[in-house]
Design a protein around this motif. Structure first.
Motif, PDB file in Angstrom:
ATOM      1  N   LEU A 131       1.091   3.605  -0.144  1.00  0.00           N
ATOM      2  CA  LEU A 131      -0.017   4.525   0.113  1.00  0.00           C
ATOM      3  C   LEU A 131       0.323   5.970  -0.245  1.00  0.00           C
ATOM      4  O   LEU A 131      -0.556   6.830  -0.292  1.00  0.00           O
ATOM      5  CB  LEU A 131      -0.411   4.463   1.594  1.00  0.00           C
ATOM      6  CG  LEU A 131      -1.043   3.157   2.071  1.00  0.00           C
ATOM      7  CD1 LEU A 131      -1.276   3.221   3.580  1.00  0.00           C
ATOM      8  CD2 LEU A 131      -2.351   2.892   1.343  1.00  0.00           C
ATOM      9  N   GLN A 162      -8.289   8.768  14.136  1.00  0.00           N
ATOM     10  CA  GLN A 162      -9.717   8.457  14.204  1.00  0.00           C
ATOM     11  C   GLN A 162     -10.541   9.671  14.620  1.00  0.00           C
ATOM     12  O   GLN A 162     -11.702   9.817  14.202  1.00  0.00           O
ATOM     13  CB  GLN A 162      -9.947   7.298  15.168  1.00  0.00           C
ATOM     14  CG  GLN A 162      -9.461   5.951  14.638  1.00  0.00           C
ATOM     15  CD  GLN A 162      -9.582   4.843  15.669  1.00  0.00           C
ATOM     16  OE1 GLN A 162      -9.738   5.089  16.864  1.00  0.00           O
ATOM     17  NE2 GLN A 162      -9.501   3.607  15.210  1.00  0.00           N
ATOM     18  N   GLU A 192      -7.742   1.655   9.976  1.00  0.00           N
ATOM     19  CA  GLU A 192      -8.386   2.384   8.893  1.00  0.00           C
ATOM     20  C   GLU A 192      -7.363   3.138   8.054  1.00  0.00           C
ATOM     21  O   GLU A 192      -6.571   3.917   8.586  1.00  0.00           O
ATOM     22  CB  GLU A 192      -9.420   3.364   9.447  1.00  0.00           C
ATOM     23  CG  GLU A 192     -10.550   2.706  10.215  1.00  0.00           C
ATOM     24  CD  GLU A 192     -11.441   1.862   9.317  1.00  0.00           C
ATOM     25  OE1 GLU A 192     -11.559   2.185   8.114  1.00  0.00           O
ATOM     26  OE2 GLU A 192     -12.026   0.882   9.814  1.00  0.00           O
ATOM     27  N   VAL A 193      -7.389   2.923   6.758  1.00  0.00           N
ATOM     28  CA  VAL A 193      -6.461   3.572   5.848  1.00  0.00           C
ATOM     29  C   VAL A 193      -6.961   4.951   5.420  1.00  0.00           C
ATOM     30  O   VAL A 193      -6.168   5.883   5.235  1.00  0.00           O
ATOM     31  CB  VAL A 193      -6.228   2.702   4.592  1.00  0.00           C
ATOM     32  CG1 VAL A 193      -5.365   3.429   3.566  1.00  0.00           C
ATOM     33  CG2 VAL A 193      -5.589   1.372   4.975  1.00  0.00           C
ATOM     34  N   LYS A 194      -8.266   5.101   5.302  1.00  0.00           N
ATOM     35  CA  LYS A 194      -8.836   6.327   4.726  1.00  0.00           C
ATOM     36  C   LYS A 194      -8.419   7.599   5.457  1.00  0.00           C
ATOM     37  O   LYS A 194      -8.021   8.580   4.810  1.00  0.00           O
ATOM     38  CB  LYS A 194     -10.354   6.223   4.659  1.00  0.00           C
ATOM     39  CG  LYS A 194     -11.002   7.398   3.925  1.00  0.00           C
ATOM     40  CD  LYS A 194     -12.504   7.211   3.790  1.00  0.00           C
ATOM     41  CE  LYS A 194     -13.127   8.400   3.077  1.00  0.00           C
ATOM     42  NZ  LYS A 194     -14.604   8.266   2.965  1.00  0.00           N
ATOM     43  N   PRO A 195      -8.483   7.653   6.805  1.00  0.00           N
ATOM     44  CA  PRO A 195      -8.065   8.897   7.484  1.00  0.00           C
ATOM     45  C   PRO A 195      -6.613   9.259   7.184  1.00  0.00           C
ATOM     46  O   PRO A 195      -6.276  10.445   7.078  1.00  0.00           O
ATOM     47  CB  PRO A 195      -8.263   8.575   8.967  1.00  0.00           C
ATOM     48  CG  PRO A 195      -9.269   7.481   8.984  1.00  0.00           C
ATOM     49  CD  PRO A 195      -9.000   6.666   7.765  1.00  0.00           C
ATOM     50  N   GLU A 217      -3.124   6.351  16.016  1.00  0.00           N
ATOM     51  CA  GLU A 217      -4.410   5.866  15.506  1.00  0.00           C
ATOM     52  C   GLU A 217      -5.582   6.607  16.147  1.00  0.00           C
ATOM     53  O   GLU A 217      -6.563   6.957  15.473  1.00  0.00           O
ATOM     54  CB  GLU A 217      -4.542   4.359  15.732  1.00  0.00           C
ATOM     55  CG  GLU A 217      -5.801   3.781  15.125  1.00  0.00           C
ATOM     56  CD  GLU A 217      -5.723   2.278  14.915  1.00  0.00           C
ATOM     57  OE1 GLU A 217      -6.391   1.784  13.995  1.00  0.00           O
ATOM     58  OE2 GLU A 217      -4.986   1.607  15.669  1.00  0.00           O
ATOM     59  N   GLN A 232      -4.955   8.504   4.380  1.00  0.00           N
ATOM     60  CA  GLN A 232      -4.903   9.000   3.004  1.00  0.00           C
ATOM     61  C   GLN A 232      -5.423  10.430   2.908  1.00  0.00           C
ATOM     62  O   GLN A 232      -4.909  11.235   2.123  1.00  0.00           O
ATOM     63  CB  GLN A 232      -5.696   8.070   2.090  1.00  0.00           C
ATOM     64  CG  GLN A 232      -5.054   6.703   1.913  1.00  0.00           C
ATOM     65  CD  GLN A 232      -5.897   5.748   1.109  1.00  0.00           C
ATOM     66  OE1 GLN A 232      -7.109   5.632   1.329  1.00  0.00           O
ATOM     67  NE2 GLN A 232      -5.292   5.058   0.155  1.00  0.00           N
ATOM     68  N   GLU A 233      -6.412  10.745   3.714  1.00  0.00           N
ATOM     69  CA  GLU A 233      -6.975  12.093   3.686  1.00  0.00           C
ATOM     70  C   GLU A 233      -5.964  13.137   4.150  1.00  0.00           C
ATOM     71  O   GLU A 233      -5.854  14.211   3.547  1.00  0.00           O
ATOM     72  CB  GLU A 233      -8.238  12.156   4.549  1.00  0.00           C
ATOM     73  CG  GLU A 233      -9.422  11.427   3.922  1.00  0.00           C
ATOM     74  CD  GLU A 233     -10.628  11.371   4.834  1.00  0.00           C
ATOM     75  OE1 GLU A 233     -10.483  11.715   6.037  1.00  0.00           O
ATOM     76  OE2 GLU A 233     -11.715  10.995   4.359  1.00  0.00           O
ATOM     77  N   LYS A 255      -2.834  -5.873   5.292  1.00  0.00           N
ATOM     78  CA  LYS A 255      -2.598  -4.444   5.408  1.00  0.00           C
ATOM     79  C   LYS A 255      -1.638  -3.987   4.299  1.00  0.00           C
ATOM     80  O   LYS A 255      -0.712  -4.716   3.933  1.00  0.00           O
ATOM     81  CB  LYS A 255      -1.991  -4.118   6.766  1.00  0.00           C
ATOM     82  CG  LYS A 255      -2.897  -4.409   7.945  1.00  0.00           C
ATOM     83  CD  LYS A 255      -4.031  -3.405   8.031  1.00  0.00           C
ATOM     84  CE  LYS A 255      -4.919  -3.661   9.236  1.00  0.00           C
ATOM     85  NZ  LYS A 255      -4.215  -3.407  10.494  1.00  0.00           N
TER      86      LYS A 255
END
Length: 249
Positions: free
Chosen positions: A14, A201, A229-232, A197, A234-235, A8
């Motif tokens: 990030l 999600q 999940e990292v993407k959410p 989280e 980062q968004e 991770k």
């Protein structure tokens, strides 16, 4: 032996280089955050080192606890910003406030005596013990007055953890959600990380904030994230660009 699990990332790695922090307690001697200008200087430099290029710091306004005023916050902010510049820190340093949703807050927004994050966006919070009895009335009246509520750290309100539908109700009532970044490294406990989280999600967060008060918060940015999940994440970090302000001089 090959591992099935990818390591991770560390939280601070990030943070994008042009990040804007919209929630912190950096003004000295005004609430439970920085106590002295030396604290402010150290914490601000640390945030800069994470890649943060603009700060909107948000001292508490809580009746009978932190009775800060619009005028007092701005005076403190102007003095602090001047001292930071003397230390060669020239990043945009602004001030709003984090308002406890109580009867005093109602009086403030009805008289339009509110420090906003930007335009009509106002950072609000609840007690960690329970939600205000008139919560939805306050949220409705706030929006009638022309403001958009940004709810600080919804993941930290334990009384909602066993009734996730309340989060959906808050969203339907017009609340935007601001994630405390340290929730994703487990700083506030596993239960809060789990709820954070779930909210991530389901795409329920709108913005993020550091909510930095002291050195322990800064140190926690060196921890690895605990969410899958990292993407959410980062968004919604990218969404903070909404608050970018061009300041001359």
């Amino acid at each position: 032996m090959f591992t099935l699990f990818k390591s991770k990332p560390v939280l601070k790695d990030l943070i994008p280089d042009n990040h804007i922090d919209i929630h912190s307690h950096l003004l000295p001697g005004i609430d439970d955050g920085a106590k002295t200008f030396e604290d402010t200087l150290r914490l601000t430099r640390a945030l800069q080192n994470f890649g943060i290029q603009q700060i909107i710091t948000t001292p508490h306004i809580i009746q009978n606890v932190w009775e800060n005023t619009h005028e007092g916050i701005i005076i403190n902010k102007n003095s602090t910003e001047s001292e930071l510049k003397k230390k060669d820190i020239h990043l945009p340093f602004q001030a709003a406030a984090e308002y406890l949703m109580d009867d005093q807050f109602v009086k403030l927004f009805q008289s339009h005596d509110v420090l906003t994050l930007k335009d009509n966006y106002v950072l609000v919070e609840m007690s960690y013990i329970n939600a205000p009895i008139q919560l939805y009335s306050i949220l409705f009246d706030l929006q009638v007055a022309g403001y958009i509520p940004v709810l600080a750290h919804p993941e930290r309100y334990l009384f909602y953890h066993n009734n996730f539908s309340e989060y959906q109700k808050l969203k339907k009532a017009g609340c935007l959600f601001q994630l405390n970044l340290l929730a994703v490294v487990g700083y506030y406990g596993e239960g809060i990380t789990k709820i954070a989280e779930q909210l991530l999600q389901k795409g329920m967060y709108d913005f993020v904030g550091s909510d930095v008060h002291h050195d322990n918060h800064i140190a926690a940015f060196d921890k690895k994230i605990k969410i899958k999940e990292v993407k959410p994440l980062q968004e919604i970090m990218a969404n903070n660009q909404f608050f970018r302000t061009i300041i001359n001089g």
